[in-house]
Design a protein around this motif. Structure first.
Motif, mmCIF file in Angstrom:
data_model
loop_
_atom_site.group_PDB
_atom_site.id
_atom_site.type_symbol
_atom_site.label_atom_id
_atom_site.label_comp_id
_atom_site.label_asym_id
_atom_site.label_seq_id
_atom_site.Cartn_x
_atom_site.Cartn_y
_atom_site.Cartn_z
ATOM 1 N N ILE A 377 -5.424 -26.303 20.542
ATOM 2 C CA ILE A 377 -4.330 -26.468 20.228
ATOM 3 C C ILE A 377 -3.542 -24.799 19.864
ATOM 4 O O ILE A 377 -3.055 -24.561 19.707
ATOM 5 C CB ILE A 377 -4.246 -27.117 18.304
ATOM 6 C CG1 ILE A 377 -4.180 -28.710 18.907
ATOM 7 C CG2 ILE A 377 -3.092 -26.963 17.926
ATOM 8 C CD1 ILE A 377 -4.543 -29.284 18.036
ATOM 9 N N LYS A 378 -4.730 -24.045 19.529
ATOM 10 C CA LYS A 378 -4.838 -22.836 19.610
ATOM 11 C C LYS A 378 -4.462 -22.132 20.266
ATOM 12 O O LYS A 378 -3.068 -21.474 20.491
ATOM 13 C CB LYS A 378 -5.869 -22.471 18.686
ATOM 14 C CG LYS A 378 -5.686 -22.636 16.562
ATOM 15 C CD LYS A 378 -7.685 -22.417 16.444
ATOM 16 C CE LYS A 378 -7.783 -20.678 16.535
ATOM 17 N NZ LYS A 378 -8.427 -20.790 15.996
ATOM 18 N N GLY A 379 -5.345 -22.112 21.656
ATOM 19 C CA GLY A 379 -4.938 -21.826 22.432
ATOM 20 C C GLY A 379 -3.437 -21.994 23.353
ATOM 21 O O GLY A 379 -2.980 -21.196 23.766
ATOM 22 N N ALA A 380 -2.822 -23.330 23.349
ATOM 23 C CA ALA A 380 -1.535 -23.183 23.683
ATOM 24 C C ALA A 380 -0.536 -23.384 22.761
ATOM 25 O O ALA A 380 0.915 -24.082 22.857
ATOM 26 C CB ALA A 380 -1.736 -25.320 23.796
ATOM 27 N N THR A 381 -0.712 -23.170 22.082
ATOM 28 C CA THR A 381 0.189 -22.246 20.644
ATOM 29 C C THR A 381 0.923 -23.527 20.210
ATOM 30 O O THR A 381 2.382 -23.213 19.943
ATOM 31 C CB THR A 381 1.328 -21.051 20.985
ATOM 32 O OG1 THR A 381 1.542 -21.397 22.284
ATOM 33 C CG2 THR A 381 0.413 -19.759 21.537
ATOM 34 N N PHE A 382 0.076 -24.238 19.750
ATOM 35 C CA PHE A 382 1.032 -25.846 19.204
ATOM 36 C C PHE A 382 0.578 -25.718 17.619
ATOM 37 O O PHE A 382 0.744 -27.080 17.256
ATOM 38 C CB PHE A 382 0.604 -26.817 20.196
ATOM 39 C CG PHE A 382 1.164 -27.860 20.393
ATOM 40 C CD1 PHE A 382 1.357 -28.589 20.711
ATOM 41 C CD2 PHE A 382 1.365 -27.005 22.371
ATOM 42 C CE1 PHE A 382 2.837 -28.942 22.379
ATOM 43 C CE2 PHE A 382 2.207 -26.684 23.179
ATOM 44 C CZ PHE A 382 2.583 -28.771 22.749
ATOM 45 N N TYR A 383 0.093 -24.684 17.141
ATOM 46 C CA TYR A 383 -0.163 -25.179 15.528
ATOM 47 C C TYR A 383 0.765 -24.305 14.870
ATOM 48 O O TYR A 383 1.593 -22.991 15.159
ATOM 49 C CB TYR A 383 -1.304 -24.470 15.423
ATOM 50 C CG TYR A 383 -1.822 -24.480 13.971
ATOM 51 C CD1 TYR A 383 -1.985 -25.692 13.112
ATOM 52 C CD2 TYR A 383 -1.903 -23.383 12.767
ATOM 53 C CE1 TYR A 383 -2.742 -25.960 12.269
ATOM 54 C CE2 TYR A 383 -2.191 -23.686 11.003
ATOM 55 C CZ TYR A 383 -2.681 -24.769 11.043
ATOM 56 O OH TYR A 383 -2.513 -24.904 9.830
ATOM 57 N N ARG A 384 1.873 -25.081 13.806
ATOM 58 C CA ARG A 384 2.535 -24.319 12.958
ATOM 59 C C ARG A 384 2.640 -24.954 11.999
ATOM 60 O O ARG A 384 2.529 -26.204 11.441
ATOM 61 C CB ARG A 384 3.679 -24.033 14.060
ATOM 62 C CG ARG A 384 4.445 -25.937 14.192
ATOM 63 C CD ARG A 384 5.806 -25.899 14.922
ATOM 64 N NE ARG A 384 6.008 -27.090 16.057
ATOM 65 C CZ ARG A 384 6.707 -27.597 15.218
ATOM 66 N NH1 ARG A 384 7.662 -27.591 14.065
ATOM 67 N NH2 ARG A 384 7.164 -28.727 15.615
ATOM 68 N N ARG A 385 3.019 -24.158 11.031
ATOM 69 C CA ARG A 385 2.790 -25.078 9.682
ATOM 70 C C ARG A 385 4.584 -24.905 9.225
ATOM 71 O O ARG A 385 4.656 -25.528 8.070
ATOM 72 C CB ARG A 385 3.142 -24.072 8.284
ATOM 73 C CG ARG A 385 0.937 -23.833 8.474
ATOM 74 C CD ARG A 385 0.429 -22.850 8.196
ATOM 75 N NE ARG A 385 -0.497 -22.323 7.772
ATOM 76 C CZ ARG A 385 -1.287 -21.301 9.052
ATOM 77 N NH1 ARG A 385 0.060 -20.106 9.201
ATOM 78 N NH2 ARG A 385 -2.339 -20.565 8.507
ATOM 79 N N GLY A 386 5.294 -24.325 10.043
ATOM 80 C CA GLY A 386 6.532 -24.827 9.166
ATOM 81 C C GLY A 386 7.986 -25.326 10.742
ATOM 82 O O GLY A 386 6.863 -26.002 11.380
ATOM 83 N N LYS A 387 8.639 -25.071 10.661
ATOM 84 C CA LYS A 387 9.464 -25.701 10.752
ATOM 85 C C LYS A 387 9.589 -25.076 12.918
ATOM 86 O O LYS A 387 10.601 -25.819 13.810
ATOM 87 C CB LYS A 387 11.000 -26.278 10.748
ATOM 88 C CG LYS A 387 11.419 -26.974 10.390
ATOM 89 C CD LYS A 387 13.030 -27.225 8.993
ATOM 90 C CE LYS A 387 13.385 -28.561 8.573
ATOM 91 N NZ LYS A 387 13.641 -30.146 9.114
ATOM 92 N N HIS A 388 9.855 -24.285 12.749
ATOM 93 C CA HIS A 388 9.047 -23.283 13.966
ATOM 94 C C HIS A 388 8.401 -22.545 13.838
ATOM 95 O O HIS A 388 7.963 -22.342 12.895
ATOM 96 C CB HIS A 388 11.040 -22.544 13.837
ATOM 97 C CG HIS A 388 12.136 -23.106 13.153
ATOM 98 N ND1 HIS A 388 12.070 -23.364 14.788
ATOM 99 C CD2 HIS A 388 12.869 -23.241 12.735
ATOM 100 C CE1 HIS A 388 13.507 -24.125 15.337
ATOM 101 N NE2 HIS A 388 14.179 -24.024 12.981
ATOM 102 N N LEU A 389 7.766 -22.083 15.279
ATOM 103 C CA LEU A 389 6.169 -21.584 15.115
ATOM 104 C C LEU A 389 6.838 -20.101 14.893
ATOM 105 O O LEU A 389 7.404 -19.456 15.215
ATOM 106 C CB LEU A 389 6.247 -21.230 16.095
ATOM 107 C CG LEU A 389 4.399 -20.379 16.744
ATOM 108 C CD1 LEU A 389 4.105 -21.086 16.394
ATOM 109 C CD2 LEU A 389 4.881 -20.782 18.537
#
Length: 704
Positions: A377-389
């Protein structure tokens, strides 16, 4: 503004509940070491026991740590742990499954494993939707690690439950809508495997306006092409005790057991320890079939296969309505579903979809030791805490185990190049090592981009291991663009995952601003792609823009600017066909133009050579390795110069001074390396052989 880009862009060119009915809120249950909070609909109770006290203690601890010197958890990569803290294994999965099956019953419900309940209110919610086993324990090997990034809820479908697929969709949908109402500004992650993936797709299609992130492992949308199809009529006429129903599909929960055991055998250390652990694994593997037989007796297996059939049909019928961000994980050795073919089909049908392929893995990816969901998930930059990365504030640094794996994969580069690091102290004295690098940010490294950007790997690794400094590289956008119809030589997106795990961000004024305001150590190459993909005879020549791009932003936050040079590319490889040569070859010219036109354009208003950002792969002839030399000049202070450097002339003057310092560092290294008796790899290997296991970066060099 420029980017790392070259090495990243061209990487592909080189390489868990005992039974207890509850109405609304669950309680804490413990049986034989299993600790879960359970509920039929919600699990607020999972985080309500001692939550305030834990959170306050955590805040006090964090405040105390801010005043202490933190130990370098990345030092001595060879001695870092092989296994993540708190990680469970396959045996834990089977033991916890036994507890579930022994006293299972009731309707489908959510539970939250206590070992992964996050106390942070900022963490997004992750809902795990199980596959055909229905236990909800598919992520047990990653619970502890997942709990640091997510609030994890798992769906459990009891063995005797016969809830149809459409009702399961409604159950998940009620939870999603409820939690979205409570936290409308945070995404909800739906992680599903096979059947669970179909559930996730159906829920996403019914809620296209909701912020959902789907992570799907070997989705069963291809069930119509599965080898499981013939089992459905067979199970209807098969005697109750006939064993075929399990021997066919349940004997391979982790791909090929013998191959998995042999892989573990090869990776382990001392022979006596290895033999003992291998024997234990064999016992585990031979004892799991009865457990799986309890999880999926004949009637339940027949029901689950019907669920797969209806779930696949339902998911396929609503694919067109899915708007959610999607990451598909597919196995190369999935013996139950044609997962690779299906992932390609889904990617073409989905507006925002990426794929990660695991060639040597079986159907149950999450039970394989080598598949780390968090890192993926981190490598694909799919982790975010809000509506936008937010690539700066949402970034999670690599764990020691993640860094160890990355370091081991690139260790050969460090060994081959034996990097020499020189830095400059405040009094101007040049010393070997990185003592001259400021520990507190913001710090901006500005330097020369060697051929293919190969200097980045030793630089980032040694700053992290020696000084506990994580450098955030400002990289070319090509590393982050998702291309659906990728054609060779365009690299696979997964080739860039390692750079994203290590903190690379795409070049933009906004990202540069966030890095400086967060007091980060950032790495910038003004020469960008043009410098890293230079032509013959252009080694160590700077291709910087005419006008300053970074000085005033750095001064706005009082950043220390460290000019640096690095040499050694001419001792590693020689260009035999550069851009000019390849443009004379029709088929190569066509490829270069296609790849360049598909790339995001930078410096569209620039002139001169720096504006030439052709994306091509130089053809090179490797040389017997020499050595890399890095020289970090004296930090240039910009504190208190914010107002002064608003003046364009003064800003440009400082810009030219930084450029001249980089050129001075290059000239110094080119001259001094001639007096290094260990410039050649053979001399370094001989030194290591006679002085023990000295690391390649500690071998002597020229006198300072």
């Amino acid at each position: 503004m420029a980017a790392i880009g070259a090495l990243a862009y061209l990487a592909a060119g080189l390489s868990p509940f005992s039974q207890r009915r509850t109405t609304l809120y669950g309680g804490i249950q413990k049986r034989r070491g299993i600790s879960l909070a359970v509920s039929t609909e919600r699990i607020d109770g999972a985080t309500s026991f001692g939550e305030d006290a834990r959170f306050e203690n955590k805040k006090k601890k964090a405040m105390k740590e801010e005043t202490e010197v933190k130990p370098n958890i990345y030092a001595n990569p060879e001695e870092l742990p092989e296994v993540e803290e708190g990680k469970k294994g396959l045996k834990d999965y089977f033991e916890e499954c036994k507890e579930l099956v022994r006293s299972d019953g009731g309707p489908p419900r959510w539970f939250s494993p206590l070992e992964c309940s996050s106390s942070s209110p900022d963490c997004p919610l992750l809902l795990f939707l199980p596959g055909i086993d229905g236990t909800g324990l598919g992520l047990v090997m990653r619970h502890h690690k997942l709990g640091k990034m997510f609030n994890v809820w798992c769906l459990h479908i009891p063995v005797k439950d016969r809830t149809p697929f459409t009702e399961l969709v409604k159950l998940v949908e009620r939870t999603v809508r409820s939690e979205n109402y409570r936290s409308p500004n945070r995404p909800i992650y739906l992680v599903g495997e096979s059947l669970g993936a179909c559930l996730a797709i159906a829920v996403a299609a019914r809620n296209p306006e909701m912020d959902l992130v789907l992570v799907l492992s070997n989705p069963a949308t291809s069930f119509s092409k599965s080898q499981l199809q013939p089992l459905i009529p067979l199970l209807e006429i098969m005697p109750d005790r006939f064993p075929l129903n399990l021997s066919y599909m349940l004997s391979l929960p982790t791909g090929d057991p013998s191959r998995m055991l042999m892989d573990n055998f090869v990776k382990r250390g001392p022979l006596s320890q290895t033999i003992g652990e291998l024997s234990q694994d064999l016992v585990t593997m031979s004892s799991y079939l009865p457990v799986l037989a309890d999880i999926l007796p004949r009637e339940t297996l027949q029901w689950k296969l019907d669920l797969l059939k209806s779930g696949s049909a339902c998911a396929n019928s609503c694919l067109h309505a899915v708007k959610a961000q999607m990451l598909i994980l597919c196995s190369g050795r999935d013996q139950l579903l044609p997962s690779q073919e299906e992932s390609q089909r889904l990617q073409k049908a989905m507006p925002d979809c990426e794929i990660r392929i695991f060639e040597e893995s079986g159907h149950f990816l999450f039970l394989e030791d080598s598949v780390d969901l968090v890192t993926i998930i981190k490598g694909a930059t799919f982790y975010r805490r809000g509506k936008h990365l937010d690539r700066v504030s949402d970034y999670m640094p690599p764990t020691p185990c993640e860094f160890k794996r990355i370091y081991e994969s690139f260790r050969w580069i460090v060994t081959a190049t034996g990097p020499v690091m020189l830095s400059t102290l405040e009094d101007g004295k040049v010393v070997r090592g990185l003592a001259g690098i400021p520990s507190e940010g913001p710090v901006l490294f500005v330097g020369y981009h060697m051929l293919m950007g190969i200097e980045i790997i030793p630089l980032v690794a040694q700053l992290l291991t020696d000084r506990n400094i994580l450098v955030r590289g400002i990289a070319h956008p090509a590393m982050f663009v998702r291309v659906k119809d990728r054609r060779p030589p365009e690299p696979e997106p997964s080739n860039f995952d390692v750079f994203r795990v290590m903190g690379a961000v795409p070049v933009s004024p906004a990202n540069f601003y966030k890095l400086m305001s967060s007091k980060s150590h950032a790495l910038l190459y003004p020469g960008g792609i043009r410098e890293a993909l230079h032509r013959k005879g252009e080694e160590y020549k700077l291709f910087w823009p005419e006008q300053s791009e970074f000085v005033r932003m750095a001064a706005r936050f009082g950043a220390k600017i460290i000019p640096f040079g690095v040499v050694g590319e001419d001792d590693i490889a020689e260009i035999i066909l550069d851009y000019n040569d390849q443009m004379k070859i029709p088929w190569r010219r066509e490829v270069i133009e296609r790849v360049t036109n598909r790339s995001i354009k930078l410096r569209t208003d620039a002139t001169g050579e720096v504006a030439n950002q052709q994306m091509h792969l130089p053809w090179m002839l490797p040389k017997f390795p020499g050595r890399f030399y890095y020289y970090f000049g004296k930090p240039i202070e910009t504190e208190g110069m914010k107002v002064e450097l608003r003046d364009k002339d003064k800003s440009h003057e400082l810009y030219l001074h930084i450029k001249s310092e980089v050129e001075r560092c290059l000239a110094y290294l080119k001259e001094r390396r001639e007096k290094d008796p260990y410039r050649n790899l053979l001399s370094r290997l001989a030194y290591q052989a006679t002085h023990g296991s000295t690391s390649a970066s500690q071998i002597p060099t020229f006198e300072l």
